[in-house]
Design a protein around this motif. Structure first.
Motif, PDB file in Angstrom:
ATOM      1  N   SER A  34       3.571 -36.332  -9.042  1.00 57.19           N
ATOM      2  CA  SER A  34       3.453 -35.845  -7.865  1.00 57.19           C
ATOM      3  C   SER A  34       1.937 -35.261  -7.589  1.00 57.19           C
ATOM      4  N   ARG A  35       1.485 -34.539  -8.528  1.00 59.40           N
ATOM      5  CA  ARG A  35       0.366 -33.711  -8.237  1.00 59.40           C
ATOM      6  C   ARG A  35      -0.724 -34.945  -8.306  1.00 59.40           C
ATOM      7  N   GLU A  36      -0.610 -35.875  -9.087  1.00 64.43           N
ATOM      8  CA  GLU A  36      -1.753 -36.943  -9.224  1.00 64.43           C
ATOM      9  C   GLU A  36      -1.686 -37.667  -7.926  1.00 64.43           C
ATOM     10  N   LEU A  37      -0.492 -37.800  -7.082  1.00 66.27           N
ATOM     11  CA  LEU A  37      -0.330 -38.414  -5.856  1.00 66.27           C
ATOM     12  C   LEU A  37      -1.169 -37.615  -4.812  1.00 66.27           C
ATOM     13  N   THR A  38      -0.974 -36.236  -4.685  1.00 66.62           N
ATOM     14  CA  THR A  38      -1.439 -35.357  -4.059  1.00 66.62           C
ATOM     15  C   THR A  38      -3.126 -35.332  -3.992  1.00 66.62           C
TER      16      THR A  38
ATOM     17  N   LYS B 116      -5.899 -44.158 -15.195  1.00 71.56           N
ATOM     18  CA  LYS B 116      -5.184 -45.432 -15.306  1.00 71.56           C
ATOM     19  C   LYS B 116      -4.280 -45.337 -14.260  1.00 71.56           C
ATOM     20  N   PRO B 117      -3.130 -44.658 -14.208  1.00 71.98           N
ATOM     21  CA  PRO B 117      -1.930 -44.822 -13.061  1.00 71.98           C
ATOM     22  C   PRO B 117      -2.518 -44.715 -11.775  1.00 71.98           C
ATOM     23  N   VAL B 118      -3.554 -43.925 -11.387  1.00 71.19           N
ATOM     24  CA  VAL B 118      -4.064 -43.708 -10.082  1.00 71.19           C
ATOM     25  C   VAL B 118      -4.730 -45.146  -9.670  1.00 71.19           C
TER      26      VAL B 118
ATOM     27  N   LEU C  80       7.645 -42.957  -4.302  1.00 70.83           N
ATOM     28  CA  LEU C  80       6.514 -42.206  -4.435  1.00 70.83           C
ATOM     29  C   LEU C  80       6.158 -41.353  -2.976  1.00 70.83           C
ATOM     30  N   ILE C  81       6.330 -42.420  -1.992  1.00 71.64           N
ATOM     31  CA  ILE C  81       6.030 -41.846  -0.655  1.00 71.64           C
ATOM     32  C   ILE C  81       7.406 -41.839   0.186  1.00 71.64           C
TER      33      ILE C  81
ATOM     34  N   GLU D  14       4.626 -28.638  -3.036  1.00 73.24           N
ATOM     35  CA  GLU D  14       4.411 -28.400  -4.786  1.00 73.24           C
ATOM     36  C   GLU D  14       4.685 -26.939  -4.870  1.00 73.24           C
ATOM     37  N   ALA D  15       3.918 -26.045  -4.034  1.00 72.44           N
ATOM     38  CA  ALA D  15       3.841 -24.544  -4.322  1.00 72.44           C
ATOM     39  C   ALA D  15       5.198 -24.057  -4.268  1.00 72.44           C
TER      40      ALA D  15
END
Length: 402
Positions: A63-67, A96-98, A125-126, A158-159
């Motif tokens: 989720s952090r990478e998605l943000t 790689k995932p992104v 994801l979304i 997330e916070a």
């Protein structure tokens, strides 16, 4: 419809690849030409290009990478790049995932899909609410602003999740430490006194006898004990991996004294915040309520949203329909009523969501402030009772010796 993989040449000389569903090869070529590209190849895909090159799985992207990905995409789109060019840039300079996610989205867009349609293929994801916002943003030519709003909401959530996780880590650590100490005590400490306790026979006190029996059972059935622990962990994991079971467990926890308040504030902040976010970025109120139906897991509250949606769609004023439900606390209903009457529902909803998030934070602090000391007291009592049982048995031996 069959799946086709294709290659095409853009006007700038760039080769694009992708996979698309279509009734025939001719339809694929027609779509490519409609986009202004020159078709190179279009053939049935027994195994898609993306699958052969490693593909993309939602589990690969955190989720952090998605943000971070959406934040960078918003910056590039806001700087004037086309969506396809922005995705190509991110695919060339990302993990790689992104990169796989960006390539998947870019291929879908090259095949003629909208960005919202491309995102809709990744529900893990979304969220549906974000897809609706993107669809509205594309229609109003405000995609950059919508992406920024989604990033802000993701970062806020997330916070909040991190704060909640931090609050429960300490009690879990205390309970885990107590279990380990108790296990060590029964497996390694008590057996040291076992020969002495056996000499007492039936003269052991009840506490010492129970401790000795528990220690003996653990030593004789250690494999069975670890097997039961593994089964217990697997049952918990399975319970939380199934949505309906997870909803029931959380609903049961939400009814406990001390927990009901923060859970209610969390649900209120989530509903109001998402409602304000959707209506602010071009999603109509009936459509926003329909999306909220998928966000709220509790059946009782989901049914309340269904009734609210039906009444609003049939022409009833939102504030009046909301007042007839128990979906939100009275204060939240009054705040949204003001927003509905003044025509500024998104702004009022945003302020209300901030208020209940702040209230949730205070509730979590109070709850964890109480759980910590209570956990310490319980752990101390359990370990103290074990020590007292052993010491009282040793004192009995001393008295007999005298």
């Amino acid at each position: 419809m069959a799946k086709f993989r294709y290659r095409a040449l853009t006007g700038s000389g760039e080769v694009v690849r992708g996979e698309v569903e279509a009734p025939s090869r001719e339809e694929v070529i027609r779509r490519i030409e409609y986009l202004g590209h020159l078709p190179i190849e279009a053939e049935p895909a027994t195994q898609g290009i993306l699958a052969r090159t490693g593909g993309f799985s939602a589990k690969q992207l955190r989720s952090r990478e998605l943000t971070v990905f959406l934040r960078q995409l918003a910056l590039l789109v806001g700087a004037g790049l086309t969506l396809e060019a922005a995705l190509a840039t991110l695919a060339d300079d990302a993990s790689k995932p992104v990169a796989a996610f960006a390539t998947t989205l870019r291929s879908a867009i090259s095949a003629g899909e909208t960005f919202a349609e491309a995102l809709e293929k990744h529900p893990a994801l979304i969220e549906r609410a974000y897809v609706a916002m993107v669809r509205a943003g594309e229609g109003l030519n405000r995609l950059g602003a919508v992406l920024n709003a989604i990033v802000t909401d993701l970062a806020r959530r997330e916070a909040l999740t991190e704060r909640f996780n931090s609050a429960i880590r300490y009690p879990i650590f205390l309970i885990g430490s107590a279990v380990l100490i108790l296990f060590f005590f029964l497996i390694y400490v008590v057996p040291q006194f076992e020969p002495v306790f056996k000499d007492l026979g039936g003269r052991l006190n009840v506490g010492a006898a129970l401790v000795l029996a528990a220690s003996g059972w653990l030593q004789a059935n250690l494999t069975l004990f670890f097997g039961l622990c593994l089964v217990f962990v697997l049952c918990i994991w399975l319970s939380f991996s199934r949505r309906e079971w997870r909803v029931r467990i959380l609903a049961s926890l939400a009814s406990l004294p001390g927990i009901a308040g923060p859970m209610r504030d969390r649900r209120t902040a989530q509903i109001i915040g998402m409602l304000g976010l959707l209506t602010e970025h071009g999603v109509g109120l009936p459509a926003a309520l329909k999306i909220l139906r998928d966000i709220v897991p509790e059946p009782r509250h989901a049914a309340a949203i269904d009734r609210l949606h039906d009444e609003v769609r049939n022409g009833r004023r939102f504030a009046d329909a909301l007042a007839g439900t128990d979906l939100l606390p009275p204060l939240a209903i009054r705040m949204l009523k003001i927003g509905d009457e003044t025509g500024d529902l998104p702004a009022i909803a945003a302020h209300a969501a901030q208020f209940y998030e702040h209230k949730l934070g205070i509730g979590l602090d109070r709850l964890m402030g109480a759980i910590g000391p209570v956990t310490i007291v319980v752990v101390s009592l359990v370990i103290g009772a074990l020590i007292v049982s052993i010491m009282s048995a040793l004192l009995s031996i001393t008295e007999l010796a005298l």
